[in-house]
Motif scaffolding. Structure first.
Motif, PDB file in Angstrom:
ATOM      1  N   GLY A  62     134.305  49.903 -67.904  1.00 47.44           N
ATOM      2  CA  GLY A  62     132.663  49.858 -67.727  1.00 47.44           C
ATOM      3  C   GLY A  62     132.057  50.987 -68.714  1.00 47.44           C
ATOM      4  O   GLY A  62     131.103  50.641 -69.047  1.00 47.44           O
ATOM      5  N   ASN A  63     132.569  52.049 -68.538  1.00 43.59           N
ATOM      6  CA  ASN A  63     132.234  53.190 -69.089  1.00 43.59           C
ATOM      7  C   ASN A  63     132.224  52.893 -70.754  1.00 43.59           C
ATOM      8  O   ASN A  63     131.327  53.226 -71.540  1.00 43.59           O
ATOM      9  CB  ASN A  63     132.735  54.365 -69.064  1.00 43.59           C
ATOM     10  CG  ASN A  63     132.153  55.094 -67.562  1.00 43.59           C
ATOM     11  OD1 ASN A  63     131.015  55.453 -67.569  1.00 43.59           O
ATOM     12  ND2 ASN A  63     133.065  54.875 -66.405  1.00 43.59           N
ATOM     13  N   PHE A  64     133.333  52.503 -71.197  1.00 42.18           N
ATOM     14  CA  PHE A  64     133.644  52.169 -72.538  1.00 42.18           C
ATOM     15  C   PHE A  64     132.624  51.348 -73.042  1.00 42.18           C
ATOM     16  O   PHE A  64     131.607  51.090 -74.207  1.00 42.18           O
ATOM     17  CB  PHE A  64     134.952  51.649 -72.771  1.00 42.18           C
ATOM     18  CG  PHE A  64     135.104  50.892 -74.139  1.00 42.18           C
ATOM     19  CD1 PHE A  64     135.304  51.927 -75.228  1.00 42.18           C
ATOM     20  CD2 PHE A  64     135.035  49.767 -74.388  1.00 42.18           C
ATOM     21  CE1 PHE A  64     135.501  51.214 -76.562  1.00 42.18           C
ATOM     22  CE2 PHE A  64     135.208  48.908 -75.554  1.00 42.18           C
ATOM     23  CZ  PHE A  64     135.605  49.943 -76.790  1.00 42.18           C
ATOM     24  N   GLU A  65     132.351  50.145 -72.154  1.00 40.82           N
ATOM     25  CA  GLU A  65     131.474  48.921 -72.712  1.00 40.82           C
ATOM     26  C   GLU A  65     129.798  49.528 -72.693  1.00 40.82           C
ATOM     27  O   GLU A  65     128.990  48.984 -73.555  1.00 40.82           O
ATOM     28  CB  GLU A  65     131.711  47.664 -71.772  1.00 40.82           C
ATOM     29  CG  GLU A  65     132.839  47.122 -71.961  1.00 40.82           C
ATOM     30  CD  GLU A  65     133.422  46.402 -73.108  1.00 40.82           C
ATOM     31  OE1 GLU A  65     132.152  46.664 -74.075  1.00 40.82           O
ATOM     32  OE2 GLU A  65     134.389  45.726 -73.291  1.00 40.82           O
ATOM     33  N   ALA A  66     129.732  50.266 -71.756  1.00 43.46           N
ATOM     34  CA  ALA A  66     128.425  50.868 -71.550  1.00 43.46           C
ATOM     35  C   ALA A  66     128.046  51.962 -72.691  1.00 43.46           C
ATOM     36  O   ALA A  66     127.020  51.537 -73.362  1.00 43.46           O
ATOM     37  CB  ALA A  66     128.298  51.731 -70.292  1.00 43.46           C
TER      38      ALA A  66
ATOM     39  N   ARG B 245     138.669  47.827 -82.157  1.00 45.59           N
ATOM     40  CA  ARG B 245     140.023  48.559 -82.272  1.00 45.59           C
ATOM     41  C   ARG B 245     139.938  49.711 -80.960  1.00 45.59           C
ATOM     42  O   ARG B 245     141.148  49.951 -80.659  1.00 45.59           O
ATOM     43  CB  ARG B 245     139.411  49.222 -83.702  1.00 45.59           C
ATOM     44  CG  ARG B 245     140.558  50.502 -83.907  1.00 45.59           C
ATOM     45  CD  ARG B 245     140.780  50.543 -85.532  1.00 45.59           C
ATOM     46  NE  ARG B 245     139.250  50.602 -86.082  1.00 45.59           N
ATOM     47  CZ  ARG B 245     138.440  51.533 -86.340  1.00 45.59           C
ATOM     48  NH1 ARG B 245     139.175  53.015 -86.042  1.00 45.59           N
ATOM     49  NH2 ARG B 245     137.570  51.704 -86.899  1.00 45.59           N
ATOM     50  N   TYR B 246     138.798  50.147 -80.529  1.00 41.59           N
ATOM     51  CA  TYR B 246     138.734  50.788 -79.547  1.00 41.59           C
ATOM     52  C   TYR B 246     139.033  50.441 -78.229  1.00 41.59           C
ATOM     53  O   TYR B 246     139.490  51.097 -77.202  1.00 41.59           O
ATOM     54  CB  TYR B 246     137.629  51.919 -79.659  1.00 41.59           C
ATOM     55  CG  TYR B 246     137.720  52.940 -80.726  1.00 41.59           C
ATOM     56  CD1 TYR B 246     138.253  53.938 -80.325  1.00 41.59           C
ATOM     57  CD2 TYR B 246     137.226  52.672 -82.050  1.00 41.59           C
ATOM     58  CE1 TYR B 246     138.577  55.112 -81.254  1.00 41.59           C
ATOM     59  CE2 TYR B 246     137.500  53.655 -83.009  1.00 41.59           C
ATOM     60  CZ  TYR B 246     137.981  54.778 -82.728  1.00 41.59           C
ATOM     61  OH  TYR B 246     138.350  55.799 -83.459  1.00 41.59           O
TER      62      TYR B 246
ATOM     63  N   SER C  94     142.521  51.572 -70.795  1.00 40.85           N
ATOM     64  CA  SER C  94     143.576  50.901 -69.757  1.00 40.85           C
ATOM     65  C   SER C  94     142.728  51.347 -68.551  1.00 40.85           C
ATOM     66  O   SER C  94     142.176  52.529 -68.267  1.00 40.85           O
ATOM     67  CB  SER C  94     144.605  51.416 -69.861  1.00 40.85           C
ATOM     68  OG  SER C  94     144.951  52.966 -69.465  1.00 40.85           O
ATOM     69  N   PRO C  95     142.988  50.595 -67.344  1.00 37.52           N
ATOM     70  CA  PRO C  95     142.331  50.897 -66.003  1.00 37.52           C
ATOM     71  C   PRO C  95     142.797  51.918 -65.442  1.00 37.52           C
ATOM     72  O   PRO C  95     142.241  52.644 -64.540  1.00 37.52           O
ATOM     73  CB  PRO C  95     142.675  49.600 -65.385  1.00 37.52           C
ATOM     74  CG  PRO C  95     143.895  48.795 -65.873  1.00 37.52           C
ATOM     75  CD  PRO C  95     143.691  49.428 -67.304  1.00 37.52           C
TER      76      PRO C  95
ATOM     77  N   GLU D 224     138.217  61.150 -74.540  1.00 38.15           N
ATOM     78  CA  GLU D 224     138.941  61.481 -75.918  1.00 38.15           C
ATOM     79  C   GLU D 224     138.668  60.154 -76.734  1.00 38.15           C
ATOM     80  O   GLU D 224     138.263  60.164 -77.893  1.00 38.15           O
ATOM     81  CB  GLU D 224     140.315  61.758 -75.948  1.00 38.15           C
ATOM     82  CG  GLU D 224     140.859  61.995 -77.222  1.00 38.15           C
ATOM     83  CD  GLU D 224     142.586  62.511 -77.033  1.00 38.15           C
ATOM     84  OE1 GLU D 224     143.141  62.379 -78.224  1.00 38.15           O
ATOM     85  OE2 GLU D 224     142.895  62.775 -75.970  1.00 38.15           O
ATOM     86  N   VAL D 225     138.927  58.854 -76.004  1.00 38.88           N
ATOM     87  CA  VAL D 225     138.822  57.697 -76.841  1.00 38.88           C
ATOM     88  C   VAL D 225     137.436  57.561 -77.089  1.00 38.88           C
ATOM     89  O   VAL D 225     137.002  57.204 -78.412  1.00 38.88           O
ATOM     90  CB  VAL D 225     139.328  56.580 -75.946  1.00 38.88           C
ATOM     91  CG1 VAL D 225     138.939  55.310 -76.767  1.00 38.88           C
ATOM     92  CG2 VAL D 225     141.059  56.874 -75.916  1.00 38.88           C
TER      93      VAL D 225
END
Length: 345
Positions: free
Chosen positions: A38-42, A71-72, A77-78, A87-88
């Motif tokens: 969720g944080n990545f997509e946001a 790519r990212y 991963s959950p 970091e990612v």
């Protein structure tokens, strides 16, 4: 600050994949939650909809934001921890090479400072002290340090545009230096601050309204959704204005408001910019939050020069120069010495 986790709107995200030899994109309905995914997509969506340099960065450094997502996303991963996620996410926004793009967490501050870390410093504070002096050798007017050098050249050190100097401070300083044959304005290592402060300072070096560039505002969520260019002018200060030659000293740490200051000063006929290319940072930053509370800063408004060109990656000087090792060993500042020569009557 607005928290995306609290918005009632659904977000739509582009996921690109390779199918039958062709790259295509589909849209998936997604409401961000406080999970790694969720944080990545946001974060990806905040940048996708609000960041202002995608077209320029794709042209200059080959950044394709959909490809970056693909790519990212594979690295999320959950069960990953906060530091792994951080970091990612920092690696992802680092692809943009923008010093105004940051992630702030309680334990770290994500940044890409390659705009100066990959280049020579061209500045030594201890050597500048040989010119400015110590104690009461120099004067201080708010954020300005200044003195008259022994060859009758004025020297001004402005370390940060966060340390505001009012028109009264600037006028008093310029009046005190009026006997000088010329003026060195040293903004090396000035990482920016208040753009209005930078332009107020610049207004003391022109006698007429001067076009200094253009601005474009984001008008929609598409990468190319912008307003028409609007001209930007600097009006001359109503108080003391400098009427003699000026040399502005720059290096790669001249960023953000300082980059804008150099852009403005370069339009004035009595000004010469000497040193290394500035660090850039020509977008106005704004801030939003991820569902987990981490802050996200991004460039949202584009400022262009008088030729309608980006200065996001810096402004080239009129007189390119690098510090000389022999000068450094002898306690001399190559930039200041070269500027003094330029300002001799």
């Amino acid at each position: 600050m607005k928290r995306l986790a609290h918005t009632p709107l659904f977000l739509f995200f582009a996921f690109c994949f390779l199918l039958s030899g062709f790259t295509s994109c589909v849209k998936e309905e997604f409401e961000p939650d406080n999970s790694p995914r969720g944080n990545f997509e946001a974060l990806w969506r905040i940048m996708d909809e609000h960041y202002c340099f995608f077209d320029y960065k794709e042209k200059e450094i080959g950044v394709n934001w959909n490809e970056v997502h693909t790519r990212y996303a594979a690295k999320i991963s959950p069960d990953m921890g906060n530091k792994q996620l951080f970091e990612v996410l920092c690696q992802m926004i680092g692809e943009l090479r923008d010093g105004h793009v940051n992630i702030g967490a309680a334990f770290d501050y994500g940044r890409n400072w390659s705009y100066f870390e990959d280049y020579p410093d061209n500045f030594r504070a201890d050597i500048v002290e040989n010119y400015l002096g110590r104690g009461n050798d120099y004067q201080i007017a708010a954020g300005l340090k200044y003195r008259i050098l022994d060859d009758n050249v004025g020297y001004v050190r402005y370390e940060s545009f966060q340390n505001t100097a009012g028109d009264g401070n600037i006028s008093y300083m310029l009046d005190a230096l009026r006997v000088c044959s010329g003026l060195i304005v040293d903004v090396r290592n000035n990482g920016g601050g208040d753009m209005e402060e930078a332009r107020r300072f610049a207004s003391h070096f022109t006698n007429q309204q001067t076009l200094v560039g253009y601005v474009r505002h984001k008008t929609g969520t598409g990468h190319g959704d912008f307003s028409d260019e609007q001209p930007l002018y600097i009006d001359p200060a109503s108080s003391v204005r400098w009427q003699k030659p000026v040399v502005v000293l720059t290096n790669r740490r001249c960023f953000s408001a300082t980059n804008d200051f150099v852009k403005c000063m370069s339009q004035f006929p009595l000004v010469t910019v000497l040193g290394d290319q500035t660090g850039g940072g020509s977008g106005m930053p704004f801030t939003l939050e991820l569902p987990n509370g981490w802050s996200v800063r991004y460039s949202a408004i584009v400022f262009l020069d008088t030729n309608h060109q980006h200065t996001e990656f810096g402004i080239k000087p009129d007189v390119p120069l690098q510090m000389d090792d022999a000068d450094l060993a002898a306690g001399r500042d190559t930039y200041i010495e070269a500027a003094r020569q330029l300002l001799q009557p």
